[in-house]
Write a protein that holds these residues in place. Structure first.
Motif, PDB file in Angstrom:
ATOM      1  N   PHE A 121       0.844  -1.201   0.000  1.00  0.00           N
ATOM      2  CA  PHE A 121       0.000   0.000   0.000  1.00  0.00           C
ATOM      3  C   PHE A 121       0.882   1.254   0.000  1.00  0.00           C
ATOM      4  CE2 PHE A 121      -2.200   3.110   2.910  1.00  0.00           C
ATOM      5  CZ  PHE A 121      -3.164   3.544   2.005  1.00  0.00           C
ATOM      6  N   SER A 180     -13.981   5.282  -0.634  1.00  0.00           N
ATOM      7  CA  SER A 180     -13.042   4.203  -0.919  1.00  0.00           C
ATOM      8  C   SER A 180     -11.674   4.482  -0.276  1.00  0.00           C
ATOM      9  CB  SER A 180     -12.914   4.059  -2.441  1.00  0.00           C
ATOM     10  OG  SER A 180     -11.851   3.239  -2.761  1.00  0.00           O
ATOM     11  N   GLU A 184      -9.613   2.314   2.667  1.00  0.00           N
ATOM     12  CA  GLU A 184      -8.242   1.792   2.538  1.00  0.00           C
ATOM     13  C   GLU A 184      -7.363   2.260   3.701  1.00  0.00           C
ATOM     14  OE1 GLU A 184      -7.253  -0.322   0.171  1.00  0.00           O
ATOM     15  OE2 GLU A 184      -9.207  -0.286  -0.805  1.00  0.00           O
ATOM     16  N   LYS A 187      -8.224   0.531   6.872  1.00  0.00           N
ATOM     17  CA  LYS A 187      -7.790  -0.874   6.859  1.00  0.00           C
ATOM     18  C   LYS A 187      -6.282  -0.978   7.132  1.00  0.00           C
ATOM     19  CE  LYS A 187      -7.624  -3.087   2.837  1.00  0.00           C
ATOM     20  NZ  LYS A 187      -8.173  -3.620   1.595  1.00  0.00           N
ATOM     21  N   TYR A 188      -5.481  -0.207   6.395  1.00  0.00           N
ATOM     22  CA  TYR A 188      -4.031  -0.404   6.490  1.00  0.00           C
ATOM     23  C   TYR A 188      -3.416   0.245   7.733  1.00  0.00           C
ATOM     24  CZ  TYR A 188      -4.248  -2.516   1.930  1.00  0.00           C
ATOM     25  OH  TYR A 188      -4.548  -3.365   0.892  1.00  0.00           O
ATOM     26  N   LEU A 271      -5.535   3.870  -6.796  1.00  0.00           N
ATOM     27  CA  LEU A 271      -5.556   2.453  -6.420  1.00  0.00           C
ATOM     28  C   LEU A 271      -6.480   1.661  -7.344  1.00  0.00           C
ATOM     29  CD1 LEU A 271      -5.597   2.739  -2.513  1.00  0.00           C
ATOM     30  CD2 LEU A 271      -3.648   2.276  -4.004  1.00  0.00           C
TER      31      LEU A 271
END
Ligand code: SF4
Ligand code: SF4
Length: 434
Positions: A121, A180, A184, A187-188, A271
């Motif tokens: 990422f 979106s 991300e 999440k990361y 992404l």
């Protein structure tokens, strides 16, 4: 650093003339100029040669350093020059000049990045060329690798500088990408809480964000009073979370990562489609501009093309500003290129620059009351003139974020923010600025 109960700053006329405009696309320029330093950190090395044919999205500059971001061709065509360039901030680097073939053919190697974890990422965000689009130009992948655990993402949609409306437009058009991107990052970075800070002079954006995220308990929209500088990082973190970023600390030290709303939208788009940062949406406004607009342009487009697209000038242009009037940088060249962190270009006429002659300080104290960090700008100016380094350190000139509030309110028109910049430079050169 002591904080006031509310870091509400000062009231400025917002002049958001282009808030209701439709975003327009600039015709492909004849040439673009791509400096190798468009970010904080290590400048890029030129990766192409004069005569090379390039496609949109092809790397033309990169560095082995982590704190850097690659530069990509924004038009297809031929490299016609590699020249010396000095930015409006006074930073020298090489620049790649590309003559456009007007075809805008994309690099065939462009593809969505493959991501199998946090390191992928970060690599992808770096490869996108993304730097803070709010104006700071700090490489985003570095920001997304905070020192220590963070629990909150603060999204900067304040856009508190007068005139500038580009983030507002992007956010209204790209809520799906915003969602979106938030997903991300959560999440990361294992983040549980997201706060979007928006000034209350953008009610349509506030409504759109509240509606869009109404089902999502982890995203809060924080309505901020329209006062400058609500978008300054330390101010925004305090106003949205109540956490204080003390002297020497970064947002991550209080568990926060701060990102500009436009940066998140771009990251999400990259992404999905793998197209790097090759264009920019910016506000063109100011008293001299015939038809103020919000325009999407290839990076490196010369300013004169923007002015032509806006119908030229309706009065004599007297001052060109890259960015907003409070923190923007004066530009002296009509051929200056659009850079990654360039969210506006303003052109002021004589009426807008009249009445700024300095006179003697009358010790009214307004500059002190205006400073969000309780600094003493008049005393700082006195210490700077006397080259009293100890006093400059005692008065904490290093904490000045150069927001310009003190200069704005000063009845004597003292150029206090410039004085503080000079004082910091003096300390760097002679005394070691912490
Ligand atoms: S606002 Fe201007 S005139 Fe008033 S104390 Fe500060 S520098 Fe002096
Ligand atoms: S420019 Fe510096 S001294 Fe002036 S108000 Fe902003 S932070 Fe305070």
């Amino acid at each position: 650093m002591s904080f006031k109960k509310s870091l509400s700053g000062i009231k400025v006329r917002h002049c958001k003339n282009t808030a209701g405009a439709t975003v327009e696309i600039l015709p492909v320029p004849d040439i673009v100029v791509l400096p190798m330093q468009q970010h904080m950190g290590t400048p890029c090395d030129v990766k192409v040669s004069v005569g090379d044919e390039v496609k949109v999205g092809q790397i033309v500059g990169d560095s082995a350093s982590f704190v850097s971001a690659p530069i990509h061709a924004s038009v297809s065509g031929k490299v016609i020059r590699i020249e010396d360039y000095v930015s409006p901030m006074g930073i020298a680097s090489k620049a790649v000049v590309i003559e456009s073939d007007k075809k805008q053919e994309r690099d065939p190697n462009i593809a969505p990045p493959v991501i199998n974890g946090y390191n992928d990422f970060l690599k992808a965000v770096r490869a996108s060329g993304l730097v803070g689009l709010g104006g700071a130009g700090f490489p985003t992948h570095v920001k997304l690798k905070p020192r220590g655990r963070v629990d909150t993402l603060v999204i900067n949609a304040a856009e508190c500088e007068p005139y500038i409306t580009s983030d507002h437009h992007i956010a209204m058009m790209e809520l799906d990408f915003l969602h979106s991107g938030i997903t991300e990052i959560k999440k990361y970075l294992d983040i549980s809480r997201v706060i979007v800070g928006v000034e209350d002079n953008k009610p349509d954006l506030i409504t759109a964000l509240e509606d869009y995220f109404s089902y999502n308990d982890s995203v809060t929209v924080k309505k901020l009073r329209s006062k400058y500088p609500q978008g300054a990082e330390k101010v925004l973190v305090y106003e949205t979370t109540g956490r204080i970023i003390a002297e020497g600390m970064l947002p991550a030290d209080v568990g926060v990562v701060v990102m500009n709303i436009n940066s998140i939208c771009f990251m999400a788009r990259y992404l999905q489609n793998g197209v790097p940062l090759v264009k920019r949406t910016l506000t063109i406004d100011g008293g001299a501009i015939a038809n103020p607009k919000v325009v999407t342009v290839p990076l490196g487009t010369p300013y004169k093309d923007l002015f032509d697209f806006c119908g030229g000038f309706k009065s004599e242009p007297r001052k060109i500003i890259m960015g907003g009037p409070m923190m923007g940088i004066t530009v002296y060249d009509f051929n200056s290129p659009v850079l990654k962190n360039n969210n506006a270009v303003l052109v002021f006429d004589q009426a807008q620059i009249d009445g700024f002659e300095e006179s003697a300080c009358i010790r009214c104290g307004r500059c002190v009351r205006a400073c969000p960090f309780n600094l003493m700008p008049a005393a700082l100016e006195k210490a700077r003139i006397a080259e009293d380094l100890d006093e400059l350190r005692n008065l904490k000139v290093n904490l000045c974020m150069e927001c310009g509030c003190c200069s704005y309110v000063c009845p004597a028109k003292r150029n206090l923010v410039t004085s503080n910049k000079m004082a910091k430079k003096l300390l760097r050169e002679k005394g070691g600025l912490k």
